[in-house]
Design a protein around this motif. Structure first.
Motif, short mmCIF file in Angstrom:
data_model
loop_
_atom_site.label_atom_id
_atom_site.label_comp_id
_atom_site.label_asym_id
_atom_site.label_seq_id
_atom_site.Cartn_x
_atom_site.Cartn_y
_atom_site.Cartn_z
N ALA A 243 0.94 -1.22 0.03
CA ALA A 243 0.08 0.06 -0.05
C ALA A 243 0.82 1.31 -0.03
N LEU A 244 1.96 1.31 0.76
CA LEU A 244 2.93 2.24 0.94
C LEU A 244 3.59 2.67 -0.44
N LEU A 245 4.11 1.59 -1.07
CA LEU A 245 4.85 1.70 -2.20
C LEU A 245 3.89 2.09 -3.60
N SER A 246 2.64 1.55 -3.28
CA SER A 246 1.66 1.89 -4.41
C SER A 246 1.49 3.47 -4.15
N ALA A 247 1.13 3.95 -3.30
CA ALA A 247 0.96 5.47 -2.81
C ALA A 247 1.96 6.29 -3.44
N ALA A 248 3.10 5.86 -3.41
CA ALA A 248 4.24 6.53 -3.73
C ALA A 248 4.60 6.46 -5.17
N GLY A 249 3.84 5.65 -5.85
CA GLY A 249 4.14 5.43 -7.28
C GLY A 249 5.38 4.56 -7.59
N LEU A 250 5.72 3.71 -6.61
CA LEU A 250 6.60 2.64 -6.62
C LEU A 250 6.20 1.26 -7.16
N ARG A 251 7.37 0.43 -7.31
CA ARG A 251 6.77 -1.01 -7.61
C ARG A 251 6.62 -1.67 -6.54
N ASP A 252 6.19 -2.84 -6.52
CA ASP A 252 5.57 -3.68 -5.34
C ASP A 252 6.86 -4.24 -4.71
#
Length: 379
Positions: free
Chosen positions: A268-277
């Motif tokens: 969830a955190l990585l997704s919010a920052a526009g990063l990969r899983d």
């Protein structure tokens, strides 16, 4: 009804400490001037937008605003705001037909809203003038030689913003009456001196002017969702959720420690920052992550977010599991996740429920967690 907007944009922005005009610099990734122009361009009542610009910056600005060119006219900026607005008004006066009304707005106020523009137009249509203003809420004093010399009655005090709207012919007449040595900080002063006291309408604290370097910091919020599932099947007699060891008939199958809750939170955190899983950053093909501590990996994710300029506002996670019983352990889970992210425990929300005996979750074959994260920019 024909309404023009004038944006004085020829300042140098010396108080920001920048080497060139501040309106050419980005806020939240978008140049200040483009944000401001966009707000007026999108308003259905604005016919034309007149930019008073430094001739040396005209081509750069023209290129930056190419998508808005159908509504834009240029005027030469002056050495003062007063000169810039007067030049823009004279440029408008040469149009056929001239507008009924004109709105003047600081190019360096990029957060003007449609409501503010609607209220400005409604007020100027009713009264012939409209000045965006906020009532003073702090104590207002006069200071001399570094000391308070007197206080003012704040109940009648306002701070003025823009846009400021006027009947075009009245404002043009007022500006044509200004002598060369006169200088005004805004258009309401010119109108008040030569026409009449202008009317106020309610402004918005968010409609701030970019003046100092710290004003370029903009809070941006980002949301993300993470979902993870692990199956029961290891020979362990416990599972890990949020770093808490919970007795269980079987453990969860995983390359790391199998903390399905923390894994969903990380995604969830990585997704919010526009990063990969997490599979990209901590692949299950890498022996380094065999039996890895998921809370330690969560701390690495927090470091990635910080590098991107984000801090965590809150986390909400829902665990679906038929067994074991999780309610007695939720407070400890929240505490552990909060510690890894340097948050307070009340910034972490965790709920747990069953799948009502339906599907693989209902048959007790695994655990699924859905997590939501809210990030904001640092600063």
């Amino acid at each position: 009804m024909n309404i023009f907007a004038v944006l004085p944009a020829a300042g140098c922005g010396s108080r920001t400490g920048l080497k060139k005009n501040k309106i050419l610099h980005p806020v939240g990734g978008i140049p200040i001037l483009r944000r401001t122009v966009d707000a007026f361009y999108r308003h259905e009542a604005i016919t034309k937008i007149v930019l008073a610009v430094n001739p040396a910056e005209k081509e750069e600005i023209r290129s930056m605003l190419a998508q808005y060119r159908e509504k834009i006219l240029f005027a030469e900026g002056g050495n003062t705001r007063t000169e810039s607005v007067k030049n823009a008004l004279e440029r408008i006066a040469a149009q056929d037909p001239i507008p009924d009304y004109v709105l003047i707005h600081d190019a360096a106020r990029p957060f003007v809203t449609k409501k503010i523009l609607d209220d400005c137009i409604a007020t100027v249509l009713s009264h012939g003038s409209a000045v965006c203003a906020l009532p003073c809420t702090d104590t207002l004093v006069c200071a001399e030689f570094g000391m308070i010399s007197r206080q003012y009655d704040r109940t009648t005090a306002y701070t003025l913003q823009t846009p400021q709207g006027f009947t075009f012919s009245d404002l043009l007449l007022a500006y044509r009456n200004i002598s060369p040595e006169q200088n005004f900080t805004d258009d309401s002063g010119v109108y008040a001196k030569y026409i009449a006291p202008p009317f106020l309408f309610q402004g918005d604290p968010c409609n701030r002017k970019i003046t100092f370097s710290e004003d370029f910091r903009m809070n941006e919020y980002r949301t993300g969702i993470g979902i993870d599932t692990h199956a029961f099947g290891s020979d362990k007699n416990y599972i890990l959720l949020g770093g808490v060891k919970i007795p269980s008939e079987r453990g969860l199958v995983a390359h790391s420690d199998g903390d399905v809750l923390v894994h969903a939170v990380m995604d969830a955190l990585l997704s919010a920052a526009g990063l990969r899983d997490i599979g990209c950053y901590f692949p299950d093909t890498d022996p380094a992550y065999q039996d890895a501590d998921s809370l330690a990996l969560l701390e690495k994710v927090a470091a990635l977010l910080s590098e991107k300029g984000y801090t965590v506002t809150n986390i909400s996670a829902a665990i679906v599991a038929e067994r074991p019983k999780l309610a007695p352990h939720i407070d400890a889970m929240k505490k552990n996740i909060a510690a890894a992210l340097n948050l307070a425990a009340d910034q972490i929300g965790i709920s747990a429920g069953t799948n009502e005996k339906l599907g693989f979750l209902g048959r007790g074959e695994g655990i699924t967690v859905t997590a939501n994260a809210l990030l904001r920019t640092i600063g």
